[in-house]
Design a protein around this motif. Sequence first.
Motif, PDB file in Angstrom:
ATOM      1  N   UNK C  88       0.814  -1.210   0.000  1.00 12.39           N
ATOM      2  CA  UNK C  88       0.000   0.000   0.000  1.00 12.39           C
ATOM      3  C   UNK C  88       0.851   1.264   0.000  1.00 12.39           C
ATOM      4  N   UNK C  89       0.352   2.254  -0.674  1.00 11.41           N
ATOM      5  CA  UNK C  89       0.945   3.590  -0.629  1.00 11.41           C
ATOM      6  C   UNK C  89      -0.152   4.556  -0.214  1.00 11.41           C
ATOM      7  N   UNK C  90      -0.120   4.992   1.018  1.00 19.31           N
ATOM      8  CA  UNK C  90      -1.033   6.052   1.452  1.00 19.31           C
ATOM      9  C   UNK C  90      -0.187   7.111   2.140  1.00 19.31           C
ATOM     10  N   UNK C  91      -0.755   8.281   2.377  1.00 19.24           N
ATOM     11  CA  UNK C  91      -0.011   9.342   3.061  1.00 19.24           C
ATOM     12  C   UNK C  91      -0.107   9.085   4.557  1.00 19.24           C
ATOM     13  N   UNK C  92       0.900   8.409   5.072  1.00 18.56           N
ATOM     14  CA  UNK C  92       0.818   7.815   6.401  1.00 18.56           C
ATOM     15  C   UNK C  92       0.643   8.822   7.525  1.00 18.56           C
ATOM     16  N   UNK C  93       1.204  10.010   7.353  1.00 15.54           N
ATOM     17  CA  UNK C  93       1.146  10.978   8.450  1.00 15.54           C
ATOM     18  C   UNK C  93      -0.145  11.787   8.475  1.00 15.54           C
ATOM     19  N   UNK C  94      -0.945  11.664   7.428  1.00 18.69           N
ATOM     20  CA  UNK C  94      -2.159  12.479   7.340  1.00 18.69           C
ATOM     21  C   UNK C  94      -3.381  11.621   7.672  1.00 18.69           C
ATOM     22  N   UNK C  95      -4.431  12.251   8.210  1.00 17.13           N
ATOM     23  CA  UNK C  95      -5.612  11.449   8.515  1.00 17.13           C
ATOM     24  C   UNK C  95      -6.361  11.104   7.229  1.00 17.13           C
ATOM     25  N   UNK C  96      -7.339  10.180   7.342  1.00 17.28           N
ATOM     26  CA  UNK C  96      -7.988   9.655   6.142  1.00 17.28           C
ATOM     27  C   UNK C  96      -8.663  10.746   5.333  1.00 17.28           C
ATOM     28  N   UNK C  97      -9.301  11.703   6.033  1.00 23.41           N
ATOM     29  CA  UNK C  97     -10.009  12.748   5.313  1.00 23.41           C
ATOM     30  C   UNK C  97      -9.043  13.568   4.478  1.00 23.41           C
ATOM     31  N   UNK C  98      -7.913  13.923   5.077  1.00 24.59           N
ATOM     32  CA  UNK C  98      -6.920  14.696   4.330  1.00 24.59           C
ATOM     33  C   UNK C  98      -6.350  13.882   3.171  1.00 24.59           C
ATOM     34  N   UNK C  99      -6.157  12.590   3.399  1.00 23.43           N
ATOM     35  CA  UNK C  99      -5.737  11.717   2.315  1.00 23.43           C
ATOM     36  C   UNK C  99      -6.695  11.829   1.135  1.00 23.43           C
ATOM     37  N   UNK C 100      -7.978  11.878   1.459  1.00 24.07           N
ATOM     38  CA  UNK C 100      -8.984  11.948   0.414  1.00 24.07           C
ATOM     39  C   UNK C 100      -9.022  13.323  -0.233  1.00 24.07           C
ATOM     40  N   UNK C 101      -8.913  14.363   0.605  1.00 24.80           N
ATOM     41  CA  UNK C 101      -9.040  15.727   0.087  1.00 24.80           C
ATOM     42  C   UNK C 101      -7.990  16.052  -0.971  1.00 24.80           C
TER      43      UNK C 101
END
Lengths: 315, 299, 247, 411
Positions: C88-101
């Motif tokens: 997986x590659x997600x923005x680990x330090x940011x919360x899910x909402x910010x990841x989505x935004x």
Amino acid sequence: MTKSGRSVAAAIAVAVTGLALPWIVPSITTQAAFLWLMILFSLTWDINGGQMGYNSFGNVFFFGVGVYACALVQRDSGLSYYAGLGAGIGAGALAAALSALVLGPAMLAIRGHYFAIATLGLSIVAANVASAWEYIGAASGIAAPLFPGAIGGRAKFFYYLLFALAVLTFLLVRRLYRSRLGLAINAIRDDEDKAEAMGLHTTRYKVFAWSIAALLLGAAGGPVGNLVGFIDPNDLAFAGATFGVWMVLMAVLGGKGTLWGPVIGAVVFHVTQELFWTWLLGWQRVAMGLLIVVIVVFFPTGILGWVARRRTTAA
Amino acid sequence: MSNLTVLADAPVLLVQLVVSGILVGAIFALVAYGMALVWGVMNIINIAQGEFVMLGGYVVFFLDRAGIAPVFGIPVAALVLYVVGVALYHTVIRRIVGRDMFTSILATFGISILLQQLANQLFSADIRTVRSGLPSLFFADGMITIPEVNLVGFAAAVVVGALLVAFLRTTRMGQAIRATAQNARAARVLGIDTDRVYATTFAINCAICGAAGGLVAMTWFIQPYLGLTYTLRSFMIVIVAGLGNLSGVIVAGAGLGVVEDLAGFVLGSEYQTAFVFMLLVVILVGRNLWLARERRSLR
Amino acid sequence: MSTLLEVHGVSKRFGGVVANREVSLDVPEGSITGLIGPNGSGKTTLFNSIAGTHPIDSGSIRFDGHEISRLRVPQVARLGIVRTFQQTHVYRGMDCVRNMQISTPHSGDTLLSMLRESTAAETERALQLLDFVGLYGKRMLPAGDLSFGQQKLLEFAMALMNAPRLLLLDEPTAGVNPVLINGLVDRLKRANAELGITLLVIEHNMRVIMNLASRIYCLAHGEMLAEGSPATIRDDPRVVDAYLGAT
Amino acid sequence: MQRSVKTLAAACAVVALAVGAGVRTAAAEDTITLGAAVSLTGKYSVNGKNTQDGYNLAAKVINEHGGVKVGGKAYQLKIVYYDDESTSARGAQLVERLISQDHVDFVLGPYGSALTKAIVPITEKYGVPMVEGNGADRGLFTKGYKYLFATLNTSDYYLRAAVSILADEAKREGRDPKSLKIAIAIENDNFSQDVRDGVEEDAKKYGMQVVIDDKLPADLNDMTATLTKVKALKPDALFISGHEKGAVLGIREVAAQRVYVPMLALTHCDSAQITEKFGKDANYAFCGSQWDSRMTYSDRWFGNPQKYAELFNATFHYEPPYQAAESTATVEVFADAIARAGSLDRAKVRDAIAATDMMTFYGPIKFDATGKNIAKSMVMYQVQDQKYVVVAPAKWATGKPIFPAPQWDKR
């Protein structure tokens, strides 16, 4: 108090403290001016270091460009003192931002610690070139023009200038971190490959964010050059071993990647340093080295991170 | 450009510049071995590298003042620095192994300030030298001179490099170090005491720097603030040579020495450092562009 | 249906190792296409070639009629091809909402438009999609604190947020709690049907891919071995051999 | 946000505390407080230490002699120090702190021209007289500063004598000075570049040709590039200056590479201890110096240069380099002027300093309108048989210059 009420209270507290300081304790005006400079340093470093994940050891380069650009405008433009200073600060900010725009695409393509070292190299080159180039005074530096105002007025004048710049910087980065660009640079920090795969204009955002840091650092150059009065290429303008490293340390100390962390880090660092200087004659740098090791090894998330962790464990 | 004319008129000078560049670069290479080792095995960039060189120099200097010749002083310096390395490992370094590299850069930067300022307080900032007592060799009617002490430095760099390779290849500890460098977690699973491996690696690095410091004191001078020169140059050598490439290190070191001498000669000494670091930036940017050709980036 | 993605005769070698040899495949617009093959058969390499991670040695990759094999990752993404990763590659330090935004489409973004804050509509859409993948309850957690399976779901949601035309999914069910797999397959189908997103899916789970895809390609040793409907592929002895031979 | 307000309040409290703690208590009743920011760490810390020792010895001896009498009352001298870390930004800040927080009466100079340059705008602004013994850059004395006084000769004089010796010796050999070629390798900093300018000016006057003009960078540790040029161009004289490091590297590498020049001229030889370090290899080097303990000046507090050197050695356990001597003289100027002014008023003391005409162990001191000492002259040594022999000025010469130096194989 409502949330906005509290921020208004915080703003008033900062404004009152900042405005009143030189009148309450006039004897420390210069040191306090440097405090604002330190806050500006660590806030701007954190734009690329903490928020974007590009740890630069060379941001002092932009400061130096600002210092020299302002000094040259003041020396060669033939304008009156205040006009020259204003034009100089503008030129400094512009020159620094431009150099970030030009260097950015190539430099910011380098990732991780290679970026840190490349930027370090940049600031060393700048310091060496500045101390060899006759037109800008070479190693003899440039003396800033004498301030026309009253005794003690110089320190106060530049104190307010730096105070205003620091506040401006704070408001600007706060706005920046709330914007989608703030989200974008955070995304780049957390996973640049992913950000690219999602179609972000990564290079454009990186360069832009770095240029904002450069712009502010460049703007700070002029006032500092004039406050100190004498511009030495290695000790003031491109002072990599002091300013260049301090900006990193202050942000790390307070907690990088946060809004308030760099501010708190700068305050604690600057005050500690002043105390060391006063009381540990000759040994202050030893203490400084020890302090750095302790900060980095034992408080890697900075003061804010440490406080947050203590809270969660207590709760 | 008149400097280029001089060079064209007397090409023998080019030989002098290249030869002394190679010999000078060998001492940088020596320091770079240690940096490459620590970097490769522990994933730590040690900014205090130059300070270990400085400390080694002081050991040799004080021994020399006490009547012990540098020939014996240099091994003692290596030994003393080995102990310093072990001590530093157990107090600080072990806590930053495995953290991100930026942490290691900052922490070792703190160590470097600490050591150089302590040296300033304890030994004073006086410029110190150790006399090697070695003569110089002459060629081409005295146009080429090679101080024998530089040859000693070069020989030491080659010998230490060879010993290091042999150590890593043949001894149990060496194999453990290589295994840990490959994959620390797997090495631990296999029963390797990685803590000891790290301590040894770091201490070996310090010992090499210590020996180099002795050579520096004999060839040039030592003082508390000389560290950064060696740290930055060894860093550059490791980048150019690539990690885990010990024979590349000596070539890159010699190359750096030659480039510095030529830059100093042609551009004038005032641009020597600037040129070298400009080269560093260009190399980093260039390598990156080269990789970007393949849609990759340097990391 | 017109062809959205057209891979023709693509070869890619790494040093001496041939990862893809003369690979061709077509992905019709609006379809769900499967890509299977044993480990090391070159599936992910093909994905990387399409997404622009590395250049190809020969062949052509056309998206909506345009050659994209020389474009870089972000450019490919802005055309409307989004890929997810096996790891997986997600923005680990940011919360899910910010990841989505930050995962909104970037094709029309300018510096100026980036200086504004996220709109209410964007945030609303983000929350909807988080709800769609079942992560609404975790929306304020940093992405790095999610389990591997949850990160996969988040990555899927982020991909949907980007409103791509073509979504490349690299083993979407690997590491996801088996209980949740049916729900995920269902969501993939809904994304295809309701949002009109074309899917190209690498999958190891035969049951899943047979259920999901309308057409399946099978790679082995870097070469295209077979293609056809799920039923044809299932009954193709070469495919069975390739899998058995590989394991 | 609540938290940030609290944090901020806490930060303000910390600052306020620090401020309170940072201000050291002002001087007691019957002392005169002098303030100095000197380099105790960093690149100038050797000379910074010399400077501090020089100041301390002066204060000690003057206090032992009853201090400074002002209007019938004896004041003791007290010196407040800060460490400027050899950086000018720090120096400027610290001097402001000395004046506005520590309320020092007068300011003593830092070590070095760069730092002096950084400080002088501030002492001027506050109207605090500064007497300094270590800022020799001529640039300091062209800006019309009113409160700056220097006991030493400006740095361009360090090696001027070497140029005239070169010209004289050449003439004696029957050569036209116009035929002489010289090489310059001087460090890239304020002070050293002024040394360079002095050499260049005098060389031009004699019509000599400058064939090499290298600026040595601050982090230089190897002079091969420059020395290779010297080998190629065979100048008649090589001028090297770069504080202690320059002297050490100059002697060491010229000897190791057997670079032959008829005249090698340096600065900072004595504080770099080149004879102790390099023995025979240091022979025949010319060295510019501000002062020598064999001079026959007389002094009201120390007696004469020899006695000063003995006392200094007994106190600090090393031979006083000129950097220490000129610093001591600086304090003497203050003691003398304050007594003459009969007041601690800064403007009166400033005028008294400007009118100074005194003899010290360091040499005669009399300031011109720009604040430099015009009464004293530099000393030129030559290392002969591993000893410093004064070869100029003629009045104090203890030997004749040896020129040209013998070839390396004849030494």
